[in-house]
Motif scaffolding. Sequence first.
Motif, PDB file in Angstrom:
ATOM      1  N   MET A  79       0.858  -1.178   0.000  1.00  0.00           N
ATOM      2  CA  MET A  79       0.000   0.000   0.000  1.00  0.00           C
ATOM      3  C   MET A  79       0.894   1.228   0.000  1.00  0.00           C
ATOM      4  SD  MET A  79      -2.976  -0.944   2.738  1.00  0.00           S
ATOM      5  CE  MET A  79      -4.120   0.331   2.252  1.00  0.00           C
ATOM      6  N   ALA A  88      -4.190  -1.466   6.338  1.00  0.00           N
ATOM      7  CA  ALA A  88      -5.348  -0.567   6.233  1.00  0.00           C
ATOM      8  C   ALA A  88      -5.779  -0.188   7.651  1.00  0.00           C
ATOM      9  CB  ALA A  88      -6.489  -1.257   5.496  1.00  0.00           C
ATOM     10  N   GLY A  89      -5.721   1.075   7.960  1.00  0.00           N
ATOM     11  CA  GLY A  89      -6.142   1.522   9.284  1.00  0.00           C
ATOM     12  C   GLY A  89      -5.045   1.476  10.331  1.00  0.00           C
ATOM     13  N   ALA A 114      -2.756 -10.044   0.418  1.00  0.00           N
ATOM     14  CA  ALA A 114      -4.056  -9.524   0.848  1.00  0.00           C
ATOM     15  C   ALA A 114      -4.092  -9.375   2.366  1.00  0.00           C
ATOM     16  CB  ALA A 114      -5.177 -10.459   0.380  1.00  0.00           C
ATOM     17  N   LEU A 115      -3.485 -10.309   3.077  1.00  0.00           N
ATOM     18  CA  LEU A 115      -3.434 -10.204   4.537  1.00  0.00           C
ATOM     19  C   LEU A 115      -2.624  -8.981   4.967  1.00  0.00           C
ATOM     20  CD1 LEU A 115      -2.938 -13.979   5.350  1.00  0.00           C
ATOM     21  CD2 LEU A 115      -4.844 -12.577   6.159  1.00  0.00           C
ATOM     22  N   ARG A 155      -2.144  -6.212   3.174  1.00  0.00           N
ATOM     23  CA  ARG A 155      -2.915  -5.008   2.848  1.00  0.00           C
ATOM     24  C   ARG A 155      -3.988  -4.755   3.900  1.00  0.00           C
ATOM     25  NH1 ARG A 155      -2.442  -2.855  -2.296  1.00  0.00           N
ATOM     26  NH2 ARG A 155      -4.497  -1.893  -2.196  1.00  0.00           N
ATOM     27  N   LEU A 156      -4.652  -5.826   4.317  1.00  0.00           N
ATOM     28  CA  LEU A 156      -5.676  -5.684   5.361  1.00  0.00           C
ATOM     29  C   LEU A 156      -5.049  -5.177   6.658  1.00  0.00           C
ATOM     30  CD1 LEU A 156      -8.580  -6.166   6.441  1.00  0.00           C
ATOM     31  CD2 LEU A 156      -7.878  -8.499   6.982  1.00  0.00           C
TER      32      LEU A 156
END
Lengths: 165, 359
Positions: free
Chosen positions: A5, A136-137, A129-130, A132-133
């Motif tokens: 990201m 995020a935040g 994907a893990l 990125r999750l």
Amino acid sequence: MNAPMPGWRLAAQVDLSALPADWRDALARRLGQRPRRIGVWAELALYGACRCLDKAGEAALPPAARVRVWSLSGAQGAMRTGIGQVRAGLLPMPFHFMQSQPAMMLAALGQALDWRGDAAFVTGRDAQALLRLALAGAAPEGLLFGRVEEDGGRLRTAWQRWVPE
Amino acid sequence: MSHGVYVAGMGLVCPLGEGVPGVVEALRLGEGAPEHVDVAEGFAWPVHRLPDAGGAWLDRLAAHVREVAAQCGGVDPRADVPLLIGSSSLDAGFEEEGGAPAGPFAGDLQTFGDAVAQALAWRGPVFTVSTACTSSLNAVLAAMDLLQAGEATQALVLGVELRNRFSVAGFGAMQLLSPQHARPFGAGRDGLVLGEAVAALHLTAAPARWRLRGGANIADGRNPTGAQHDTILAVCWQALVRSGLQPADIGLVKPQAAGSPANDAIEAGALRALFGAPPPMASFKGAIGHALGASGAAELALLMGCAEAQAWPAMQQAPEPALGVAFAGDGPLQPRHILALSIGFGGGHAALVLEDGEA
């Protein structure tokens, strides 16, 4: 490694697919005591996290940092033993049940790092994907992101420390 | 830029029935009784169980997740829509049954997530959150991260806790279970009663009645099986600050209140410290049991359902007076902001603030 990201950079990483023979002793020295009854999977998480923070040159994880751990094996040994005990018509030993829960690994990790904060076990098949999750935040204090596998007798762990660019 | 997160639909299968409106009505009537389940030779504990539909464990899992997803009004399983599953026991019941044809433990920790995704013909990313009792609330928080960051415009969150003896036996072996029934905040409370449930929350960036204002998660390893006063305060304050609110803005609290002698008292003390005089509480565990990893999503669905119906659970026992808390009663109560709290094994503490746009 490219950031999954924008705005994040990898500050440190360790990939411990070949563990030193004395890694449990090294962990005990690092913590000042031998972890008690948390199971080998959780001990491996502690070892990898400490090694990654050492490599990042951080004496302590900031309180607002985020910790995310994932695994496909989980605490396989404890889980299989515990469910096996139930299938045999017995109550599982309490420490087998506790060791089978990823949340107990997070508790042990917090104690080892003398840290409390946003820690969670989130797993899946797609490592990117893990990540990125997880990012995020995440707060400006960043992310400690680890994978811990107890695949039969084969132990391996990999950790990354992500901070804002 | 941070985007708003709203609830577009919700679904629930629990021991009181299928569908949020029907379960809310059953709660209002005070229904809900556990049955005793033999989990090991000479050991039985009460559990709020789903009706035994028969068939293989994986087939029951598939039927339940399809049902709750359908109750959400149908979620388009596009390739960019994430599915986040919160569960504590995952597929322990499947393994107890014998597991895969290749033998027990032929799969891994994501085999459960794969089975859920297959049942829904899901094409987007699939994540499994397992943080014990806070699992599905943490799944909601993770979905909020994705939506607020603009990484997704909708997400489906499931809380799944299905029949297995491992959880009951494990909690029983740790002497955490009540031999009769759970008494959340009640005098003489003597432990948890577990429950089975599957819940779904369809989250979206498109405005809807219910907005998820802000939440927080803190894992505190100092007491891996208990609540911590200062951590409850910290997680509630973080959720409030992220929501741009103060304690006085909260009109209702959904506590953890599982019926534990010590943890319920610690939680009530922390809520008194936060609020002074705490707002009314809505508690569901006495009626549906503690659905562990599914409890967060199931109780959020019930919370919104109760607020929409203006109907609150008929509690079997009033709170212990010394705890200084009170349950929501029969009178009108339409809070604009609700604080939901979840506390679990491993020192997990999670909180979320809901906003009712019609209150």
